[in-house]
Motif scaffolding. Structure first.
Motif, PDB file in Angstrom:
ATOM      1  N   ALA A 148      -7.590  80.575  29.877  1.00  0.00           N
ATOM      2  CA  ALA A 148      -7.732  79.817  28.826  1.00  0.00           C
ATOM      3  C   ALA A 148      -7.533  80.724  27.565  1.00  0.00           C
ATOM      4  O   ALA A 148      -6.898  80.168  26.431  1.00  0.00           O
ATOM      5  CB  ALA A 148      -9.232  79.308  28.656  1.00  0.00           C
ATOM      6  N   LEU A 149      -7.897  81.820  27.559  1.00  0.00           N
ATOM      7  CA  LEU A 149      -7.382  82.878  26.497  1.00  0.00           C
ATOM      8  C   LEU A 149      -5.994  83.186  26.552  1.00  0.00           C
ATOM      9  O   LEU A 149      -5.482  83.376  25.258  1.00  0.00           O
ATOM     10  CB  LEU A 149      -8.173  84.123  26.617  1.00  0.00           C
ATOM     11  CG  LEU A 149      -9.569  84.227  26.888  1.00  0.00           C
ATOM     12  CD1 LEU A 149     -10.498  85.467  27.001  1.00  0.00           C
ATOM     13  CD2 LEU A 149     -10.433  83.696  25.231  1.00  0.00           C
ATOM     14  N   TYR A 197      -7.984  74.316  19.123  1.00  0.00           N
ATOM     15  CA  TYR A 197      -8.261  75.054  20.601  1.00  0.00           C
ATOM     16  C   TYR A 197      -8.196  76.508  20.329  1.00  0.00           C
ATOM     17  O   TYR A 197      -8.857  77.441  20.943  1.00  0.00           O
ATOM     18  CB  TYR A 197      -7.117  74.683  21.399  1.00  0.00           C
ATOM     19  CG  TYR A 197      -7.332  75.495  22.803  1.00  0.00           C
ATOM     20  CD1 TYR A 197      -7.959  74.887  23.876  1.00  0.00           C
ATOM     21  CD2 TYR A 197      -6.542  76.450  22.879  1.00  0.00           C
ATOM     22  CE1 TYR A 197      -8.172  75.729  25.064  1.00  0.00           C
ATOM     23  CE2 TYR A 197      -6.427  76.898  24.321  1.00  0.00           C
ATOM     24  CZ  TYR A 197      -7.403  76.698  25.310  1.00  0.00           C
ATOM     25  OH  TYR A 197      -7.377  77.280  26.510  1.00  0.00           O
ATOM     26  N   ALA A 222     -17.318  86.010  26.376  1.00  0.00           N
ATOM     27  CA  ALA A 222     -16.779  85.695  27.457  1.00  0.00           C
ATOM     28  C   ALA A 222     -16.446  86.663  28.716  1.00  0.00           C
ATOM     29  O   ALA A 222     -16.602  87.852  28.094  1.00  0.00           O
ATOM     30  CB  ALA A 222     -15.162  85.001  27.133  1.00  0.00           C
ATOM     31  N   ARG A 232     -10.577  81.575  35.154  1.00  0.00           N
ATOM     32  CA  ARG A 232     -10.337  80.425  34.204  1.00  0.00           C
ATOM     33  C   ARG A 232     -10.357  80.941  32.860  1.00  0.00           C
ATOM     34  O   ARG A 232      -9.802  80.374  32.037  1.00  0.00           O
ATOM     35  CB  ARG A 232     -11.541  79.380  34.543  1.00  0.00           C
ATOM     36  CG  ARG A 232     -11.357  78.109  33.694  1.00  0.00           C
ATOM     37  CD  ARG A 232     -12.351  77.301  34.398  1.00  0.00           C
ATOM     38  NE  ARG A 232     -12.438  75.932  33.321  1.00  0.00           N
ATOM     39  CZ  ARG A 232     -11.739  74.922  33.608  1.00  0.00           C
ATOM     40  NH1 ARG A 232     -10.748  74.801  34.947  1.00  0.00           N
ATOM     41  NH2 ARG A 232     -11.703  73.902  32.882  1.00  0.00           N
ATOM     42  N   THR A 233     -11.322  81.812  32.522  1.00  0.00           N
ATOM     43  CA  THR A 233     -11.258  82.206  31.030  1.00  0.00           C
ATOM     44  C   THR A 233     -10.228  83.052  30.802  1.00  0.00           C
ATOM     45  O   THR A 233      -9.579  83.021  29.541  1.00  0.00           O
ATOM     46  CB  THR A 233     -12.596  83.266  31.095  1.00  0.00           C
ATOM     47  OG1 THR A 233     -13.811  82.562  31.363  1.00  0.00           O
ATOM     48  CG2 THR A 233     -12.569  83.851  29.699  1.00  0.00           C
ATOM     49  N   ARG A 234      -9.613  83.906  31.688  1.00  0.00           N
ATOM     50  CA  ARG A 234      -8.416  84.463  31.272  1.00  0.00           C
ATOM     51  C   ARG A 234      -7.271  83.577  31.081  1.00  0.00           C
ATOM     52  O   ARG A 234      -6.486  83.832  30.142  1.00  0.00           O
ATOM     53  CB  ARG A 234      -7.926  85.361  32.472  1.00  0.00           C
ATOM     54  CG  ARG A 234      -8.944  86.544  32.551  1.00  0.00           C
ATOM     55  CD  ARG A 234      -9.010  87.256  34.073  1.00  0.00           C
ATOM     56  NE  ARG A 234      -7.821  87.942  34.303  1.00  0.00           N
ATOM     57  CZ  ARG A 234      -7.682  89.441  34.529  1.00  0.00           C
ATOM     58  NH1 ARG A 234      -8.840  89.844  34.535  1.00  0.00           N
ATOM     59  NH2 ARG A 234      -6.463  89.710  34.974  1.00  0.00           N
ATOM     60  N   LEU A 247     -16.301  87.098  22.068  1.00  0.00           N
ATOM     61  CA  LEU A 247     -15.962  85.814  22.160  1.00  0.00           C
ATOM     62  C   LEU A 247     -17.135  85.302  23.211  1.00  0.00           C
ATOM     63  O   LEU A 247     -17.045  83.957  23.678  1.00  0.00           O
ATOM     64  CB  LEU A 247     -14.469  86.186  23.197  1.00  0.00           C
ATOM     65  CG  LEU A 247     -13.215  86.362  22.375  1.00  0.00           C
ATOM     66  CD1 LEU A 247     -12.332  86.343  23.358  1.00  0.00           C
ATOM     67  CD2 LEU A 247     -13.128  85.389  21.302  1.00  0.00           C
ATOM     68  N   ALA A 307      -4.505  80.200  24.695  1.00  0.00           N
ATOM     69  CA  ALA A 307      -4.810  80.485  23.215  1.00  0.00           C
ATOM     70  C   ALA A 307      -4.032  81.294  22.342  1.00  0.00           C
ATOM     71  O   ALA A 307      -3.458  81.064  21.252  1.00  0.00           O
ATOM     72  CB  ALA A 307      -6.248  80.605  23.002  1.00  0.00           C
ATOM     73  N   ALA A 357     -11.242  78.007  18.649  1.00  0.00           N
ATOM     74  CA  ALA A 357     -12.397  77.973  19.665  1.00  0.00           C
ATOM     75  C   ALA A 357     -12.362  78.871  20.801  1.00  0.00           C
ATOM     76  O   ALA A 357     -13.510  79.589  21.164  1.00  0.00           O
ATOM     77  CB  ALA A 357     -12.708  76.402  20.214  1.00  0.00           C
ATOM     78  N   GLN A 358     -11.112  79.270  20.794  1.00  0.00           N
ATOM     79  CA  GLN A 358     -11.182  80.387  22.295  1.00  0.00           C
ATOM     80  C   GLN A 358     -10.899  81.819  21.551  1.00  0.00           C
ATOM     81  O   GLN A 358     -11.555  82.648  22.239  1.00  0.00           O
ATOM     82  CB  GLN A 358      -9.680  79.960  22.924  1.00  0.00           C
ATOM     83  CG  GLN A 358      -9.718  78.720  23.520  1.00  0.00           C
ATOM     84  CD  GLN A 358     -10.849  78.680  24.698  1.00  0.00           C
ATOM     85  OE1 GLN A 358     -11.039  79.797  25.444  1.00  0.00           O
ATOM     86  NE2 GLN A 358     -11.476  77.592  25.258  1.00  0.00           N
ATOM     87  N   ILE A 359     -10.297  81.946  20.487  1.00  0.00           N
ATOM     88  CA  ILE A 359      -9.976  83.309  20.083  1.00  0.00           C
ATOM     89  C   ILE A 359     -10.295  83.655  18.567  1.00  0.00           C
ATOM     90  O   ILE A 359     -10.098  84.447  17.854  1.00  0.00           O
ATOM     91  CB  ILE A 359      -8.665  83.974  20.265  1.00  0.00           C
ATOM     92  CG1 ILE A 359      -7.610  83.108  19.796  1.00  0.00           C
ATOM     93  CG2 ILE A 359      -8.367  83.951  21.967  1.00  0.00           C
ATOM     94  CD1 ILE A 359      -6.284  83.562  19.858  1.00  0.00           C
TER      95      ILE A 359
END
Length: 514
Positions: free
Chosen positions: A478-479, A409, A468, A474-476, A466, A482, A412-414
């Protein structure tokens, strides 16, 4: 037959202040006479069992001859060598002590003002005294002393028996009176001894080769050979008593630890029965308690641990050891982790990481408190904290997931940000962390001490790497997750010292980075 040993000789008044330089394994050699070395060729004049006194003047020009002298004396069966060093010698060969240790031949160093005439007189007075067979009552006294120890009699009773047998004042003292149920503080000091009065003779009491006390005998004149036999028997009886007390203390300690381990690991026990058993050990564990655990660099002593527990966690706290880990049950709902960490450091535990579990309102809830304390301790180690409490719900939730899944995870995110910072020694991850924590680019720039335009450029670069939209909630989220997961699955290279419970997450405070 001579019964005076080198150890006994060292208690004689003229040899007070002497010490064993080497060969201490032979201090129980028997002494039957005294001789003085005045010539280099001493071999024709020595006899087995003699204590040889010397200033080393005959070997002043060749100190290395001392090595051969020790071998000669040992082979001829002498008891020991007593030497006044540094009067005529500027050095003692290192091999001299090594050979004496190898041969278990005692080498005594006597004070510089020692009179050899007084030593000879004192030793011979003991050796020559009472050559007749021992009176029958001496055997009775020895049996009585042994009987006192076997029957569980105390040191005071042994002292009374010996006082009556010797017609001298006798004190039998344990070095650690608290171990035997006596006062923890030292007894009141004796009145000063008048100048010129006899100060007594001290005989050690040992248990398994370790000094645990002494017998102090008063009176006028050196104790005779027969009296010394009784004194040695009293030392043996005192050693038996102390050994029994130490064994009892160790058994009690083990029973306490077994009960405490049962308290924090065995569920479904009866609370009333547990409270009753705790009271039998002298503990009041009623009310709310909390399990506290600590990972220590070194294990403190039992006494130091209990002192640290009381000082750091409260007067009602009790602790025990599991190797280098400390477990304690503390009154209240926690909050004294830092005080306990400091107390453990003073107790000799070195750097410690301390964690407390959830509060237990009953003794039957202690296993859950213990389990959470162990989990919090693991999280504290992962996050580099020195102390932690059971308020790490987010960290516990994240770490409950498989580490491989977390790493996937995070990558994939950062992953692009991590690789960029690693290659360019950049600050993009740090910038994103502070920005997400504050939610405002201008405030994040002030927190990082960078220009607002620099912050906008960094955020633009982060979005590009990213792919992004940093404005999307939602993105914030998820980051942010991560970044936190990366911190938990990637322990810091240098865990901080002296951390504080509930340390803020990275990004919550100012930094001088750009």
């Amino acid at each position: 037959m001579a019964t005076l040993t080198v150890r006994d000789v060292m208690t004689l008044a003229p040899l007070r202040g002497s010490w064993v330089l080497a060969g201490d394994a032979g201090v129980d050699r028997l002494v039957s006479g005294v001789n003085v070395m005045e010539v280099p060729d001493i071999a024709p004049y020595i006899k087995p069992g003699e204590l040889l006194l010397t200033t080393a003047y005959p070997v002043r020009d060749r100190p290395e001859d001392l090595v051969d002298l020790v071998r000669l004396l040992s082979s001829r069966g002498l008891a020991a060598l007593a030497i006044k060093p540094l009067r005529y010698l500027d050095r003692i060969p290192r091999q001299f002590a090594e050979v004496a240790d190898e041969l278990a031949f005692p080498v005594l160093v006597v004070p510089g003002d020692t009179s050899f005439n007084e030593v000879i007189a004192a030793v011979l007075a003991v050796v020559l005294a009472e050559h007749d067979a021992e009176p029958a009552h001496d055997e009775v006294i020895r049996e009585r002393l042994t009987g006192i120890a076997l029957a569980g009699g105390g040191l005071a009773e042994i002292a009374r028996a010996l006082t009556g047998a010797l017609n001298r004042t006798v004190d039998v003292v344990a070095d650690d009176a608290a171990l035997l149920g006596g006062p923890a503080s030292p007894p009141p000091a004796r009145a000063p001894v008048p100048e010129g009065a006899a100060r007594g003779w001290e005989f050690p009491v040992t248990v398994a080769g370790v000094r645990r006390g002494h017998v102090l005998v008063g009176g006028e004149g050196e104790p005779t050979r027969a009296q010394r036999r009784l004194i040695r028997q009293a030392c043996f009886a005192a050693g038996m008593h102390i050994a029994q007390a130490l064994a009892s203390i160790e058994l009690d300690r083990r029973l306490r630890v077994v009960f405490l381990e049962e308290l924090v690991t065995a569920p479904q026990l009866d609370a009333a029965a547990l409270e009753q058993r705790a009271r039998l050990f002298g503990w009041d564990l009623r009310g709310t308690t909390t399990v506290v655990v600590a990972a220590c660099a070194t294990a403190p002593s039992e006494q130091a641990l209990q002192t640290a527990a009381r000082r750091g966690l409260g007067a009602g706290a009790v602790g025990w050891l599991r190797g280098t880990q400390v477990v304690a049950i503390a009154p209240g709902r926690g909050g004294a982790e830092e005080a306990f960490r400091v107390a453990l450091g003073r107790a000799g535990a070195g750097d410690a990481v301390v964690a407390s579990g959830c509060a237990a309102d009953t003794l039957t809830a202690l296993p859950r408190s213990h389990a959470t304390a162990q989990e919090v301790l693991r999280i504290a180690g992962v996050t580099g904290r020195a102390t932690a409490r059971d308020d790490l719900g987010f960290e516990r939730l994240v770490l409950s997931l498989p580490s491989d899944l977390l790493r996937e995870y995070v990558d994939a995110q950062i992953g692009p940000l991590l690789r960029h910072d690693a290659q360019a020694d950049g600050e993009l991850c740090r910038t994103l962390e502070v920005f997400l924590g504050l939610g405002n680019a201008a405030e994040a720039a002030r927190r990082l001490f960078v220009h607002y335009n620099t912050m906008k450029h960094r955020l633009q670069r982060i979005g590009e790497l990213l792919g992004a939209d940093l404005h999307d909630p939602r993105t914030r989220t998820a980051l942010a997750l991560a970044l936190e997961a990366h911190r938990l699955v990637q322990p810091p290279a240098r865990p901080p010292r002296g951390g504080v419970s509930g340390s803020p997450r990275p990004g919550a405070g100012p930094t001088t980075g750009t």
